[in-house]
Design an enzyme around this catalytic site. Structure first.
Site, short mmCIF file in Angstrom:
data_model
loop_
_atom_site.label_atom_id
_atom_site.label_comp_id
_atom_site.label_asym_id
_atom_site.label_seq_id
_atom_site.Cartn_x
_atom_site.Cartn_y
_atom_site.Cartn_z
N ILE A 1 0.86 -1.17 -0.25
CA ILE A 1 -0.12 0.09 0.02
C ILE A 1 0.99 1.23 0.00
CG2 ILE A 1 -0.16 0.02 2.50
CD1 ILE A 1 -2.92 0.85 2.30
N SER A 2 0.61 2.30 -0.76
CA SER A 2 1.64 3.40 -0.93
C SER A 2 1.49 4.32 0.24
CB SER A 2 0.89 4.26 -2.13
OG SER A 2 0.87 3.49 -3.37
N GLN A 3 2.70 4.92 0.61
CA GLN A 3 2.76 5.86 1.58
C GLN A 3 1.59 7.11 1.51
OE1 GLN A 3 5.99 8.59 0.51
NE2 GLN A 3 6.37 8.83 2.93
#
Ligand code: SAH
Length: 227
Positions: free
Chosen positions: A76-78
């Site tokens: 999951i992206s930052q």
């Protein structure tokens, strides 16, 4: 069942995360051209229950401003990157949006807080099904997840007001450019796996042509190439 104390704790963590993301905007304003988060994106980040979209074992880390593992070798992206991508897309309440790479469903949820409708494609069936289930549990009725290859976009639902690609491609998939409405915007990480990647903002002009701007060096998991 989460107790009230836990819920309050997550809410406090979430508002800290929003402050951290805001601080990163200030640090990167020279590159991105954005000094602050828009009120709509700030509200969405402050609302989406990220801890309910990550694997249960990661819930305690959900509000760190870092990428997190979500299984199947994906991340999951930052939160900062999710916020920035959403701001670069300049999402309006009437927008219909395509996301390539559903992953946890977090970016889709943030978009769904602001836009009218989000169509999201995930190539790994188990991830896509799980994200769809969690998004439904969280009450998002305006997100539709499809299992498939996002390289080809979602022609039946095109054109889109905005497209966000959350995995890095060596070049911009032509089908996605075609499915962008004139005046629409696309955010996509472009570059090789393990090499240099840049988050790019592509705008489709009224005459159908495209303007492209490199926004920021980034590191994303690779977009699995279309067949
Ligand atoms: N937006 C996600 C980030 C997921 S990481 C989130 O908010 O959690 C990128 C995702 O893209 C991975 O889940 C990966 O499986 C998916 N992906 C990679 N190539 C793809 C393709 N060709 N079509 C659709 N999804 C793809």
């Amino acid at each position: 069942m989460l107790g009230t104390a836990d819920a309050q704790d997550f809410a406090a963590q979430r508002s800290r995360m929003v402050s951290e993301v805001e601080a990163m905007y200030a640090q990167t304003r020279a590159e991105t051209g954005l000094a602050r988060m828009s009120p709509a994106v700030r509200a969405a980040l402050g609302k989406v229950e990220r801890h309910r979209l990550v694997p249960p074992g990661e819930a305690s880390r959900a509000y760190r401003n870092h990428p997190l593992p979500i299984g199947s070798g994906q991340t999951i992206s930052q939160p900062y990157i999710v916020a920035l991508s959403t701001d670069l897309l300049n999402v309006r309440p009437s927008d219909v949006i395509l996301e390539v790479g559903t992953g946890s469903g977090y970016q889709a949820a943030v978009l769904a807080e602001i836009a009218a409708k989000v169509f999201s494609i995930e190539i790994i069936a188990s991830l896509g099904r799980q994200a769809a289930r969690r998004l439904e549990e969280l009450g998002y009725r305006n997100v539709e997840v499809r299992i498939g290859d996002g390289y080809q976009g979602w022609p039946e639902k095109a054109p889109f007001d905005a497209i966000v690609v959350t995995a890095a491609a060596p070049s911009v998939p032509p089908a996605l450019l075609e499915q962008l409405r004139p005046g629409g915007r696309m955010v996509i990480p472009v570059g090789s796996e393990g090499g240099m990647q840049y988050l790019e903002l592509i705008t489709r002009r009224a005459d159908g042509g495209f303007d492209e701007r490199r926004v920021l060096p980034v590191r994303f998991v690779p977009l699995v190439p279309g067949k």
